[in-house]
Enzyme design. Structure first.
Site, PDB file in Angstrom:
ATOM      1  N   CYS A 258       5.842  39.230  34.769  1.00 17.35           N
ATOM      2  CA  CYS A 258       5.702  39.666  36.168  1.00 17.35           C
ATOM      3  C   CYS A 258       7.038  40.079  36.789  1.00 17.35           C
ATOM      4  O   CYS A 258       7.055  40.796  37.797  1.00 17.35           O
ATOM      5  CB  CYS A 258       5.066  38.569  37.008  1.00 17.35           C
ATOM      6  SG  CYS A 258       3.393  38.177  36.489  1.00 17.35           S
TER       7      CYS A 258
ATOM      8  N   HIS B  74       6.874  40.574  44.580  1.00 21.81           N
ATOM      9  CA  HIS B  74       5.850  40.643  43.531  1.00 21.81           C
ATOM     10  C   HIS B  74       4.549  40.125  44.122  1.00 21.81           C
ATOM     11  O   HIS B  74       4.514  39.063  44.757  1.00 21.81           O
ATOM     12  CB  HIS B  74       6.285  39.786  42.341  1.00 21.81           C
ATOM     13  CG  HIS B  74       5.189  39.525  41.361  1.00 21.81           C
ATOM     14  ND1 HIS B  74       4.352  40.524  40.893  1.00 21.81           N
ATOM     15  CD2 HIS B  74       4.768  38.373  40.766  1.00 21.81           C
ATOM     16  CE1 HIS B  74       3.485  39.986  40.049  1.00 21.81           C
ATOM     17  NE2 HIS B  74       3.706  38.696  39.960  1.00 21.81           N
TER      18      HIS B  74
ATOM     19  N   ASN C 239      -2.942  40.433  41.013  1.00 26.25           N
ATOM     20  CA  ASN C 239      -1.627  40.390  40.379  1.00 26.25           C
ATOM     21  C   ASN C 239      -1.612  41.404  39.229  1.00 26.25           C
ATOM     22  O   ASN C 239      -2.255  41.196  38.208  1.00 26.25           O
ATOM     23  CB  ASN C 239      -1.371  38.971  39.864  1.00 26.25           C
ATOM     24  CG  ASN C 239       0.006  38.810  39.246  1.00 26.25           C
ATOM     25  OD1 ASN C 239       0.694  39.791  38.972  1.00 26.25           O
ATOM     26  ND2 ASN C 239       0.413  37.578  39.016  1.00 26.25           N
TER      27      ASN C 239
HETATM   28  N1  ACO Z   1     -13.026  29.345  41.588  1.00 25.27           N
HETATM   29  C1  ACO Z   1     -13.425  28.139  41.999  1.00 25.27           C
HETATM   30  N2  ACO Z   1     -12.785  27.010  41.670  1.00 25.27           N
HETATM   31  C2  ACO Z   1     -11.717  27.104  40.868  1.00 25.27           C
HETATM   32  C3  ACO Z   1     -11.248  28.337  40.380  1.00 25.27           C
HETATM   33  C4  ACO Z   1     -11.959  29.491  40.773  1.00 25.27           C
HETATM   34  N3  ACO Z   1     -11.605  30.723  40.375  1.00 25.27           N
HETATM   35  N4  ACO Z   1     -10.167  28.122  39.627  1.00 25.27           N
HETATM   36  C5  ACO Z   1      -9.928  26.806  39.628  1.00 25.27           C
HETATM   37  N5  ACO Z   1     -10.887  26.184  40.358  1.00 25.27           N
HETATM   38  C6  ACO Z   1     -11.032  24.778  40.628  1.00 25.27           C
HETATM   39  C7  ACO Z   1     -10.322  23.903  39.612  1.00 25.27           C
HETATM   40  O1  ACO Z   1     -11.144  23.754  38.446  1.00 25.27           O
HETATM   41  C8  ACO Z   1     -10.146  22.628  40.376  1.00 25.27           C
HETATM   42  O2  ACO Z   1     -11.382  21.936  40.350  1.00 25.27           O
HETATM   43  P1  ACO Z   1     -11.380  20.316  40.154  1.00 25.27           P
HETATM   44  O3  ACO Z   1     -10.608  19.787  41.315  1.00 25.27           O
HETATM   45  O4  ACO Z   1     -12.822  20.005  40.148  1.00 25.27           O
HETATM   46  O5  ACO Z   1     -10.681  20.113  38.848  1.00 25.27           O
HETATM   47  C9  ACO Z   1      -9.915  23.103  41.802  1.00 25.27           C
HETATM   48  O6  ACO Z   1     -10.403  24.454  41.858  1.00 25.27           O
HETATM   49  C10 ACO Z   1      -8.455  23.090  42.205  1.00 25.27           C
HETATM   50  O7  ACO Z   1      -7.694  23.658  41.134  1.00 25.27           O
HETATM   51  P2  ACO Z   1      -6.140  23.829  41.235  1.00 25.27           P
HETATM   52  O8  ACO Z   1      -5.648  24.438  39.967  1.00 25.27           O
HETATM   53  O9  ACO Z   1      -5.514  22.563  41.716  1.00 25.27           O
HETATM   54  O10 ACO Z   1      -6.098  24.895  42.414  1.00 25.27           O
HETATM   55  P3  ACO Z   1      -4.837  25.389  43.196  1.00 25.27           P
HETATM   56  O11 ACO Z   1      -4.988  25.090  44.608  1.00 25.27           O
HETATM   57  O12 ACO Z   1      -3.558  24.996  42.503  1.00 25.27           O
HETATM   58  O13 ACO Z   1      -5.007  26.955  43.046  1.00 25.27           O
HETATM   59  C11 ACO Z   1      -4.055  28.719  41.759  1.00 25.27           C
HETATM   60  C12 ACO Z   1      -5.007  27.549  41.765  1.00 25.27           C
HETATM   61  C13 ACO Z   1      -4.572  29.778  42.706  1.00 25.27           C
HETATM   62  C14 ACO Z   1      -3.979  29.311  40.351  1.00 25.27           C
HETATM   63  C15 ACO Z   1      -2.657  28.228  42.202  1.00 25.27           C
HETATM   64  O14 ACO Z   1      -2.257  27.142  41.440  1.00 25.27           O
HETATM   65  C16 ACO Z   1      -1.642  29.288  42.126  1.00 25.27           C
HETATM   66  O15 ACO Z   1      -1.637  30.197  42.925  1.00 25.27           O
HETATM   67  N6  ACO Z   1      -0.701  29.201  41.170  1.00 25.27           N
HETATM   68  C17 ACO Z   1       0.243  30.230  40.953  1.00 25.27           C
HETATM   69  C18 ACO Z   1      -0.263  31.001  39.831  1.00 25.27           C
HETATM   70  C19 ACO Z   1       0.064  32.432  39.898  1.00 25.27           C
HETATM   71  O16 ACO Z   1       0.152  33.077  40.905  1.00 25.27           O
HETATM   72  N7  ACO Z   1       0.208  32.965  38.720  1.00 25.27           N
HETATM   73  C20 ACO Z   1       0.432  34.344  38.575  1.00 25.27           C
HETATM   74  C21 ACO Z   1       1.329  34.582  37.478  1.00 25.27           C
HETATM   75  S1  ACO Z   1       2.909  33.946  37.826  1.00 25.27           S
HETATM   76  C22 ACO Z   1       3.481  34.900  38.985  1.00 25.27           C
HETATM   77  O17 ACO Z   1       3.159  36.059  39.012  1.00 25.27           O
HETATM   78  C23 ACO Z   1       4.345  34.270  39.988  1.00 25.27           C
END
Ligand code: ACO
Length: 323
Positions: A115, A250, A280
């Site tokens: 990224c 980004h 993304n």
């Molecule tokens: N729909 C519904 N529920 C979901 C989904 C979905 N698509 N994905 C995960 N869940 C659930 C999980 O299973 C979890 O359920 P549980 O509590 O029963 O286990 C719950 O939602 C919470 O999951 P978390 O992973 O804790 O959710 P979080 O609030 O951290 O959000 C996310 C997840 C959006 C991926 C977040 O961690 C994030 O934004 N991380 C950064 C990742 C990113 O942007 N990566 C891109 C590449 S790196 C970059 O470009 C910077």
């Protein structure tokens, strides 16, 4: 101090015509529009058609950037293309773009920093132009992440999309109203390589593999890394959150962007956000956002534009550009 600066002459972007909305995804995996919008800010993403390659997306963006610059493809002597989703393992996707543009002189190569790829490519091209080795560069970010997503994994498939963006940079003598790339700062730390990766590869599995991510871990590191490398850019130039005109981050996730802007004290009206429309798109996201803010008249000649990215590796970087 270098006597040459890399000035932005043109910008172009391309998104495949097919869109995939959050409602569409909710039919494929256990998710909802509400969850995706609340956690990421994403509403829809674009998906390349069957047979539409990363180089095809890149070519569209490159042609648009050349048209915006009022330049002919023959004016370009360097192509640096950032991608993690090349057409083939080799040759570089950049040479397909070069051939598509009918260019047979100069150099074209790919660069891989996930990224952060566009910031790394911009810094690379800037240094080649400043050294006097080349005169005009196409800096491209192009991705078909849809091809490396596990469409049964709701924790990743809702986040990414396909697209491409390009800038034309020209080496000019310093003094053109202070325009050009003012500073770039690149970082990486391979201790984090297993937090965001693809579980296949040429020399490991002989397969392409699928994207895997520890989302919470990525989020935990992102804001600190992004703000650190932006502080480096401010220190190097004497600029500040108050003096920038536009913050073009980004486009990974609305919450990461908002938290970074708050930590740096950047006013919300200076932040360019396009992640809602295309998700993304990895290395393509910064030029896609630049192209949008330029096309609608926000970014104008002379504006101070701050770019940043963070991604797999981890890699991260910043750039300050006087447009
Ligand atoms: N729909 C519904 N529920 C979901 C989904 C979905 N698509 N994905 C995960 N869940 C659930 C999980 O299973 C979890 O359920 P549980 O509590 O029963 O286990 C719950 O939602 C919470 O999951 P978390 O992973 O804790 O959710 P979080 O609030 O951290 O959000 C996310 C997840 C959006 C991926 C977040 O961690 C994030 O934004 N991380 C950064 C990742 C990113 O942007 N990566 C891109 C590449 S790196 C970059 O470009 C910077």
């Amino acid at each position: 101090m270098s006597a040459i600066r890399s000035v932005v002459r043109g910008v172009g972007a391309y998104l495949p015509s097919r869109t995939l909305t959050n409602a569409d995804l909710a039919l494929m995996v256990d998710t909802s529009d509400e969850w995706i919008v609340q956690r990421t800010g994403i509403s829809e993403r674009h998906i390349a058609a069957d047979g539409e390659l990363t180089s095809d997306l890149a070519l569209h963006a490159a042609r648009a950037a050349l048209a915006d610059a009022g330049l002919d493809a023959q004016d370009i002597d360097l192509i640096v293309l950032a991608t993690s989703t090349p057409d083939n393992t080799f040759p570089a996707t950049a040479v397909s773009v070069q051939a598509g543009l009918g260019i047979t002189h100069g150099a074209a190569f790919d660069l891989q920093a996930v990224c952060s790829g566009f910031v790394f490519a911009l810094a690379t091209a800037d240094n080649f132009l400043k050294s006097g080795a080349y005169k005009r560069a196409l800096v491209i970010g192009a991705e078909t992440f849809s091809r490396i997503l596990d469409w049964s994994d709701r924790t990743t498939c809702v986040l990414f999309g396909d697209g491409a963006g390009a800038l034309v940079l020209e080496a000019v003598s310093e003094g053109e109203e202070g325009r050009g790339v003012l500073t770039t700062h690149l970082r990486s730390d391979g201790r984090h390589k297993n937090k965001l990766y693809v579980d296949g590869g040429v020399s490991s599995t002989k397969t392409v593999g699928y994207l895997r991510m520890e989302g919470r871990e990525v989020f935990r590191h992102a804001v600190g890394m992004i703000t650190d490398v932006i502080e480096d850019a401010f220190k190097a130039t004497g600029e500040s959150a108050a003096s920038i005109d536009w913050f073009v981050p980004h486009q990974a996730n609305r919450r990461i962007i908002d938290a970074s802007a708050v930590k740096l004290g950047i006013a919300p009206e200076k932040v360019v956000i396009t992640v809602d429309h295309h998700g993304n798109t990895s290395a393509a996201s910064i030029p896609l956002a630049l192209a949008a803010a330029y096309a609608d008249g926000r970014i104008k000649k002379g504006d101070l534009v701050l770019l940043e990215a963070m991604g797999g590796g981890f890699t991260w970087g910043s750039a300050l550009v006087r447009w």
